[in-house]
Design an enzyme around this catalytic site. Structure first.
Site, PDB file in Angstrom:
ATOM      1  N   ASP A   1      18.193  57.313  36.988  1.00  0.00           N
ATOM      2  CA  ASP A   1      17.941  58.363  36.006  1.00  0.00           C
ATOM      3  C   ASP A   1      16.522  58.245  35.446  1.00  0.00           C
ATOM      4  O   ASP A   1      16.169  57.218  34.859  1.00  0.00           O
ATOM      5  CB  ASP A   1      18.956  58.246  34.866  1.00  0.00           C
ATOM      6  N   ASP A   2      15.726  59.289  35.638  1.00  0.00           N
ATOM      7  CA  ASP A   2      14.354  59.372  35.092  1.00  0.00           C
ATOM      8  C   ASP A   2      13.365  58.434  35.767  1.00  0.00           C
ATOM      9  O   ASP A   2      12.326  58.104  35.184  1.00  0.00           O
ATOM     10  CB  ASP A   2      14.338  59.105  33.579  1.00  0.00           C
TER      11      ASP A   2
ATOM     12  N   LYS B   1      26.821  56.919  34.422  1.00  0.00           N
ATOM     13  CA  LYS B   1      26.605  58.073  33.552  1.00  0.00           C
ATOM     14  C   LYS B   1      27.213  59.343  34.149  1.00  0.00           C
ATOM     15  O   LYS B   1      26.907  59.722  35.268  1.00  0.00           O
ATOM     16  CB  LYS B   1      25.098  58.249  33.332  1.00  0.00           C
TER      17      LYS B   1
ATOM     18  N   CYS C   1      18.862  66.333  33.552  1.00  0.00           N
ATOM     19  CA  CYS C   1      20.002  65.495  33.947  1.00  0.00           C
ATOM     20  C   CYS C   1      21.217  66.296  34.386  1.00  0.00           C
ATOM     21  O   CYS C   1      21.695  66.173  35.518  1.00  0.00           O
ATOM     22  CB  CYS C   1      20.400  64.586  32.799  1.00  0.00           C
TER      23      CYS C   1
ATOM     24  N   LYS D   1      10.185  64.935  32.513  1.00  0.00           N
ATOM     25  CA  LYS D   1      11.348  65.664  32.003  1.00  0.00           C
ATOM     26  C   LYS D   1      11.017  67.127  31.720  1.00  0.00           C
ATOM     27  O   LYS D   1      10.035  67.433  31.064  1.00  0.00           O
ATOM     28  CB  LYS D   1      11.826  64.985  30.723  1.00  0.00           C
TER      29      LYS D   1
ATOM     30  N   HIS E   1      16.623  55.794  31.920  1.00  0.00           N
ATOM     31  CA  HIS E   1      16.637  56.767  30.830  1.00  0.00           C
ATOM     32  C   HIS E   1      16.443  56.060  29.488  1.00  0.00           C
ATOM     33  O   HIS E   1      16.789  54.892  29.332  1.00  0.00           O
ATOM     34  CB  HIS E   1      17.981  57.506  30.847  1.00  0.00           C
TER      35      HIS E   1
ATOM     36  N   HIS F   1      27.681  62.799  32.169  1.00  0.00           N
ATOM     37  CA  HIS F   1      26.823  63.856  31.626  1.00  0.00           C
ATOM     38  C   HIS F   1      27.086  65.224  32.250  1.00  0.00           C
ATOM     39  O   HIS F   1      26.173  66.027  32.442  1.00  0.00           O
ATOM     40  CB  HIS F   1      25.342  63.493  31.766  1.00  0.00           C
TER      41      HIS F   1
END
Length: 478
Positions: free
Chosen positions: A36-37, A128, A74, A269, A205, A130
């Site tokens: 993530d990210d 995660k 996300c 982002k 993240h 989400h």
């Protein structure tokens, strides 16, 4: 890594091995690792100072995907991964699902784990989610996963797994095994260490948190930026967890019939520039043809392609669901054949419109697409962006010593056109020099917009969703 996590992973992987052996000896084990990210330059094999030896080794023996795209946020990325459908077709094209929002991945969408279960697979998830939790029907165990160990929200504390909707308000715990809260067992354990078949890392993240020994690896490499050192430590910790995955696979004799996919969910982002939609990706497997192992694949691949690719790899059919936007790219990846796609829709968000003086803009009166909407598409080497694309600055790593570049605002320019093959930093706008190409891509955006559904982005239900109503735990409330 704790023995608890290792035993958990071993039991899952060995259980999957037995299940698949009874179903079909030819169907591969599928391990999908989602970071993530993680940014494009945040892996060692792209020249970063980040220490990612396990990821680098896996990429070196597999196929790296250098034209690999996904949405810029996300929730949309995860929805596209699990459904094979662009976010404009599920109503999730505007932002991420907020903490108290009565919203989730539409319940009539067929998910990838549901398709794999049809073929006799055990399906498991760690990490995660989400994709919404306001109703029990939205939860991972009700969307195709046999088991779930992880968290519903976006960015809880990496150690203690609590998260607040705003500083000091609506604070709640968010970590579960299936539907059961597991506060005592996992509180204090860093969330990047659990390992799984669908391993959806919280790292890297925010919040920036990592055991200190990882950040200390960068004291000399990144001397003047503590946040950057912590971030780098998070990357290395995640890399170590990836190493545990392959170690367990090889020790349990599953490796020879496994496919490991590594994918990021964008680095920059919320921007439609390359830094926000072009990610790190690779596939490693003994099932790859020998001639492609250790090669770089420059074909267009999109995160929506995993749904049909993995469904077909598992022996499933692609009938019975909604129209897919993804393509079965297994031959492209495993044999090096040309991609089945020539274009990628990067999003159309009608709720985000740029307010600009378009009096002198030649595209303001376009009849094929409303250029004030935030949208982007890539067709071949060309990429078109309309409306407000997000932050277009070039931010180099602090350790590079290179100053950031902040382009002037493009007032009066609602359309940007780039050749991202020769200009991946998107510095040269061709929209005025090549109006023919811009018009062609605007027509494609218009085509997609006509197929889209309205964005679903309801108001948050603060009183109903307050974790104080559920013993201090984030829980379904509808």
């Amino acid at each position: 890594m704790t023995n608890t996590w290792l035993r958990c992973l071993l039991s899952i992987l060995l259980g999957v091995s037995l299940s698949l052996a009874t179903a079909s000896a030819t169907r591969p084990h599928i391990i999908f690792i989602l970071a993530d990210d993680l940014g494009w330059d945040d892996v060692g094999y792209h020249g970063s100072v980040m220490k990612t030896p396990y990821i680098d080794a896996l990429a070196a023996e597999g196929v790296t995907l250098e034209n690999y795209y996904m949405p810029s946020l996300c929730t949309p990325s995860r929805s596209v991964l699990l459904t094979g459908r662009y976010e404009i077709h599920t109503g999730l094209q505007h932002g991420t699902i907020l903490m108290m929002q009565p919203l989730c991945l539409p319940l009539d969408e067929i998910t990838l784990p549901q398709k794999l279960k049809e073929e006799g697979y055990d399906t498991h998830m760690v990490g995660k989610w989400h994709l919404g939790f306001y109703r029990k029907e939205c939860l991972p165990n009700n969307r195709g996963f046999d088991s779930f160990l992880g968290f519903y929200q976006a960015m809880g504390d990496h150690f203690y797994h609590n998260i607040s909707a705003s500083p000091g308000h609506f604070n709640g715990f968010d970590f579960r095994r299936n539907n059961d809260v597991v506060a005592d067992q996992y509180a204090g354990k860093y969330s990047t260490h659990p390992l799984f078949l669908y391993l959806s890392f919280q790292a890297v993240h925010t919040p920036l948190q990592v055991p200190s020994r990882y950040a200390e690896l960068y004291n000399d490499l990144i001397p003047n930026d503590e946040d950057r050192r912590i971030y780098a430590g998070m990357v290395t910790c995640m890399d170590e967890a990836v190493g545990y995955v392959t170690t367990v696979l090889k020790q349990s004799a599953l490796w020879e019939n496994s496919v490991v996919i590594f994918s990021t969910v964008r680095g920059g982002k919320g921007t439609l520039y390359e830094g926000g939609v072009r990610g790190v990706g690779f596939v490693t497997s003994p099932l790859l043809h020998e001639q492609v192992r250790g090669t770089i694949n420059h074909e267009l691949i999109h995160i929506s392609d995993w749904f049909p690719t993995l469904t077909r790899l598992a022996g499933g059919d692609l009938m019975g669901g909604g129209r897919l936007d993804g393509y079965n790219q297994w031959e492209t990846i495993s044999q090096g054949t040309p991609s089945l796609r020539t274009e990628i829709l990067l999003n159309i968000d009608p709720l985000y419109t740029a307010v600009r003086n378009l009096r002198d803009d030649p595209w303001a009166e376009s009849t094929c697409f409303n250029v004030s909407m935030r949208a982007a598409i890539r067709v071949g080497d060309w990429k078109l962006i309309t409306g407000g694309a997000g932050n277009g600055s070039w931010i180099p790593p602090t350790e590079s010593g290179i100053a950031a570049l902040h382009p002037e605002r493009r007032n009066g320019r609602s359309v940007q056109l780039y050749n991202v093959h020769v200009d991946p930093y998107e510095r040269m706008d061709y929209s005025h020099e090549r109006p023919d190409i811009a018009e062609e891509l605007l027509q494609r955006l218009g085509h997609y917009y006509r197929t889209s559904v309205p964005p679903n982005f309801p108001q948050q239900e603060v009183r109903s969703a307050d974790p104080a109503n559920y013993g201090g735990v984030w829980s379904p409330w509808a």
